[in-house]
Design a protein around this motif. Structure first.
Motif, PDB file in Angstrom:
ATOM      1  N   GLY A 191       0.840  -1.096   0.156  1.00  0.00           N
ATOM      2  CA  GLY A 191      -0.004   0.012  -0.070  1.00  0.00           C
ATOM      3  C   GLY A 191       0.712   1.456   0.064  1.00  0.00           C
ATOM      4  N   GLY A 192       0.263   2.208   0.404  1.00  0.00           N
ATOM      5  CA  GLY A 192       1.038   3.633   0.349  1.00  0.00           C
ATOM      6  C   GLY A 192       2.254   3.567   1.337  1.00  0.00           C
ATOM      7  N   ASP A 193       3.407   4.111   1.101  1.00  0.00           N
ATOM      8  CA  ASP A 193       4.531   4.244   2.156  1.00  0.00           C
ATOM      9  C   ASP A 193       4.216   4.973   3.317  1.00  0.00           C
ATOM     10  N   ALA A 194       4.830   4.834   4.226  1.00  0.00           N
ATOM     11  CA  ALA A 194       4.989   5.770   5.524  1.00  0.00           C
ATOM     12  C   ALA A 194       5.958   5.851   6.273  1.00  0.00           C
ATOM     13  N   PRO A 195       6.521   6.938   6.609  1.00  0.00           N
ATOM     14  CA  PRO A 195       7.514   7.407   7.662  1.00  0.00           C
ATOM     15  C   PRO A 195       7.435   6.426   8.710  1.00  0.00           C
ATOM     16  N   ASP A 220      -2.631   7.757   7.389  1.00  0.00           N
ATOM     17  CA  ASP A 220      -4.028   8.039   7.356  1.00  0.00           C
ATOM     18  C   ASP A 220      -4.662   7.952   8.772  1.00  0.00           C
ATOM     19  N   LEU A 221      -3.997   6.905   9.693  1.00  0.00           N
ATOM     20  CA  LEU A 221      -4.788   6.582  10.941  1.00  0.00           C
ATOM     21  C   LEU A 221      -6.069   6.198  10.839  1.00  0.00           C
ATOM     22  N   ASP A 222      -6.448   5.536   9.766  1.00  0.00           N
ATOM     23  CA  ASP A 222      -7.692   5.019   9.676  1.00  0.00           C
ATOM     24  C   ASP A 222      -7.875   3.610   9.743  1.00  0.00           C
ATOM     25  N   PHE A 280       1.590   8.198  10.848  1.00  0.00           N
ATOM     26  CA  PHE A 280       0.776   9.476  11.050  1.00  0.00           C
ATOM     27  C   PHE A 280       1.561  10.592  11.858  1.00  0.00           C
ATOM     28  N   ASP A 281       2.381  10.299  12.790  1.00  0.00           N
ATOM     29  CA  ASP A 281       2.817  11.335  13.592  1.00  0.00           C
ATOM     30  C   ASP A 281       3.760  12.159  12.664  1.00  0.00           C
ATOM     31  N   THR A 282       4.612  11.654  11.882  1.00  0.00           N
ATOM     32  CA  THR A 282       5.393  12.432  10.909  1.00  0.00           C
ATOM     33  C   THR A 282       4.582  13.034  10.052  1.00  0.00           C
ATOM     34  N   ALA A 283       3.575  12.568   9.366  1.00  0.00           N
ATOM     35  CA  ALA A 283       2.760  13.105   8.225  1.00  0.00           C
ATOM     36  C   ALA A 283       2.180  14.513   8.955  1.00  0.00           C
ATOM     37  N   ILE A 284       1.520  14.321  10.177  1.00  0.00           N
ATOM     38  CA  ILE A 284       0.819  15.705  10.662  1.00  0.00           C
ATOM     39  C   ILE A 284       1.919  16.743  11.091  1.00  0.00           C
ATOM     40  N   ASN A 285       2.924  16.364  11.625  1.00  0.00           N
ATOM     41  CA  ASN A 285       4.192  17.288  11.768  1.00  0.00           C
ATOM     42  C   ASN A 285       4.677  17.818  10.530  1.00  0.00           C
ATOM     43  N   THR A 286       4.962  17.170   9.500  1.00  0.00           N
ATOM     44  CA  THR A 286       5.031  17.435   8.171  1.00  0.00           C
ATOM     45  C   THR A 286       4.138  18.796   7.607  1.00  0.00           C
ATOM     46  N   ALA A 287       2.910  18.445   7.545  1.00  0.00           N
ATOM     47  CA  ALA A 287       1.742  19.058   7.213  1.00  0.00           C
ATOM     48  C   ALA A 287       1.638  20.243   8.022  1.00  0.00           C
ATOM     49  N   GLN A 304       3.574  14.890   2.188  1.00  0.00           N
ATOM     50  CA  GLN A 304       3.111  14.534   3.665  1.00  0.00           C
ATOM     51  C   GLN A 304       3.507  13.236   3.917  1.00  0.00           C
ATOM     52  N   ARG A 305       3.753  12.503   2.723  1.00  0.00           N
ATOM     53  CA  ARG A 305       4.255  10.989   2.959  1.00  0.00           C
ATOM     54  C   ARG A 305       5.615  10.542   3.282  1.00  0.00           C
ATOM     55  N   GLY A 306       6.302  11.552   2.739  1.00  0.00           N
ATOM     56  CA  GLY A 306       7.808  11.302   2.758  1.00  0.00           C
ATOM     57  C   GLY A 306       8.465  11.881   4.116  1.00  0.00           C
ATOM     58  N   GLY A 307       9.905  11.831   4.220  1.00  0.00           N
ATOM     59  CA  GLY A 307      10.480  12.724   4.917  1.00  0.00           C
ATOM     60  C   GLY A 307      10.973  11.683   6.088  1.00  0.00           C
ATOM     61  N   SER A 308      12.109  12.169   7.056  1.00  0.00           N
ATOM     62  CA  SER A 308      12.435  11.251   8.020  1.00  0.00           C
ATOM     63  C   SER A 308      11.425  11.247   9.177  1.00  0.00           C
ATOM     64  N   PRO A 309      11.376   9.885   9.732  1.00  0.00           N
ATOM     65  CA  PRO A 309      10.400   9.789  10.876  1.00  0.00           C
ATOM     66  C   PRO A 309      10.696  10.591  12.082  1.00  0.00           C
ATOM     67  N   THR A 310       9.167  10.941  12.609  1.00  0.00           N
ATOM     68  CA  THR A 310       9.668  11.698  14.248  1.00  0.00           C
ATOM     69  C   THR A 310      10.163  10.657  15.084  1.00  0.00           C
ATOM     70  N   CYS A 311      10.638  10.966  16.146  1.00  0.00           N
ATOM     71  CA  CYS A 311      10.973  10.207  17.349  1.00  0.00           C
ATOM     72  C   CYS A 311       9.928   9.077  17.589  1.00  0.00           C
ATOM     73  N   LYS A 312       8.753   9.748  17.779  1.00  0.00           N
ATOM     74  CA  LYS A 312       7.314   8.798  18.049  1.00  0.00           C
ATOM     75  C   LYS A 312       7.378   7.665  16.968  1.00  0.00           C
TER      76      LYS A 312
END
Ligand code: ADP
Ligand code: F6P
Length: 322
Positions: free
Chosen positions: A14-18, A131-133, A143-150, A256-264
């Motif tokens: 499916g869609g990749d996720a950090p 998506d947290l869905d 999800f945590d990385t995506a919301i921080n990026t957004a 929103q789907r890319g980038g280095s993941p947050t600590c969480k």
């Protein structure tokens, strides 16, 4: 009696996720520590059917915990939705000595995981989606990385929007779910938050809100629109015509789907990956790992897929007030 597992596979689908890389790393290293062999399957179920299978050791997952995306690659695969495709996938697993599998992905990927379990391969799902869905868990990898990026991107749009006294409609991802929109709406102090689960398509209400705010001296307006509602560009044109306030749409898209993941995301994905390796080692199958009430837990996949998830009413209510 639980089947003894000697070799496991791991794939992302499916869609990749950090954070997916952190999960892969933990699966590999914990399984090796448990005395298992590990193989990586490239490009999800498509790579499985094409036998894109590689041996993995501790070093194959070195230097990846901080990287976005997935080192294994991901794909969508229609053939795996068919009974023939699923049987073929299980036979390929057996051919390569794989008797257990960890599938990192969303709800759709879990259906594939359930099919692999039914075909005799012990399979565990991990929730990988921005998506947290996924109903059985309060946390999904990415999800945590995506919301921080957004959130950071929306702060930037707000700077220019307030300087020009404009209305900005910012569209965030989430497919049919509004969690990214709700979290960013609260974090960015949006004036309106449009969620697929709640929006009644009453644009006049938004227009009235802008006009009322302007009367109270507010010179700009931020609207967070969820992807599941969409139409941000045409909405912007209509709002500008109705309010006289210059209105621009910004669709944040794949950033929103890319980038280095947050600590969480690094830590939770690592715990979930290790947990999956442990329950596979213990002989469990057809389970998904979740995070509920502060604990990492596992559920039967069918039970997990039957669960329903709703937007938290209190969060939604306060998002409109504060
Ligand atoms: P996600 O896992 O993020 O929800 P998709 O819904 O696109 O993403 O599913 C990812 C992949 O999982 C699909 O491309 C397909 O290979 C597999 N999949 C989806 N639905 C099913 C199904 N009903 N049965 C078997 N495999 C499925
Ligand atoms: O599931 C993650 C997600 O990014 C959704 O928010 C979005 O709707 C979808 O994937 C986009 O998928 P694709 O990569 O196929 O365009």
């Amino acid at each position: 009696m639980a089947k003894e597992i000697k070799t496991i596979g791991v794939l992302t689908s499916g869609g990749d996720a950090p954070g997916m890389n952190a999960a892969i790393r933990a699966v590999v290293r914990k399984a090796l520590a448990n005395g298992l062999k590990v193989k990586g399957i490239k490009k999800g179920y498509m790579g499985l059917l094409n036998e894109e299978i590689i041996d993995m050791d501790r070093r194959s997952v070195a230097d990846i915990i901080q990287r976005g995306g997935t080192i294994l690659g991901t794909a969508r695969c229609m053939e795996f939705k068919t009974a023939e495709g699923q049987q073929k996938g299980a036979e390929i697993c057996r051919k390569h000595g794989i008797d257990g599998m960890v599938v990192i992905g969303g709800d759709g990927s879990y259906k594939g995981a359930m099919a692999l379990s039914r075909n005799g391969i012990n399979t565990i799902g991990l929730p990988g989606t921005i998506d947290l869905d996924i109903a059985c868990t309060d946390y999904t990898i990415g999800f945590d990385t995506a919301i921080n990026t957004a959130m950071q991107a929306i702060d930037k749009v707000r700077d220019t929007s307030s300087s020009h006294e404009r209305c900005s409609i910012i569209e965030v991802m989430g497919r049919n779910a509004g969690y990214i929109a709700l979290w960013c709406g609260i974090a960015n102090g949006a004036d309106d938050i449009l969620l697929p689960e709640k929006y009644d398509y009453n644009e006049q209400r938004i227009i009235d809100n802008i006009i009322d705010n302007r009367k109270r001296g507010k010179t700009h307006h931020i609207i967070i629109n969820a992807e599941g509602i969409g139409h941000s560009t045409s909405m912007a044109r209509r709002i500008e015509a109705a309010t006289g306030m210059e209105t621009r749409a910004t669709i944040l898209g794949y950033m929103q789907r890319g980038g280095s993941p947050t600590c969480k995301d690094r830590v939770y994905a690592s715990i979930m990956g290790a947990y999956a390796a442990d329950i596979l080692t213990a002989g469990k199958t057809n389970r998904v790992v979740g995070y509920r009430n502060g604990q990492f837990v596992d559920y039967d996949i069918e039970e997990a897929l039957a669960m329903k998830k709703y937007i938290n009413e209190y969060q939604y209510e306060i998002s409109k007030i504060i």
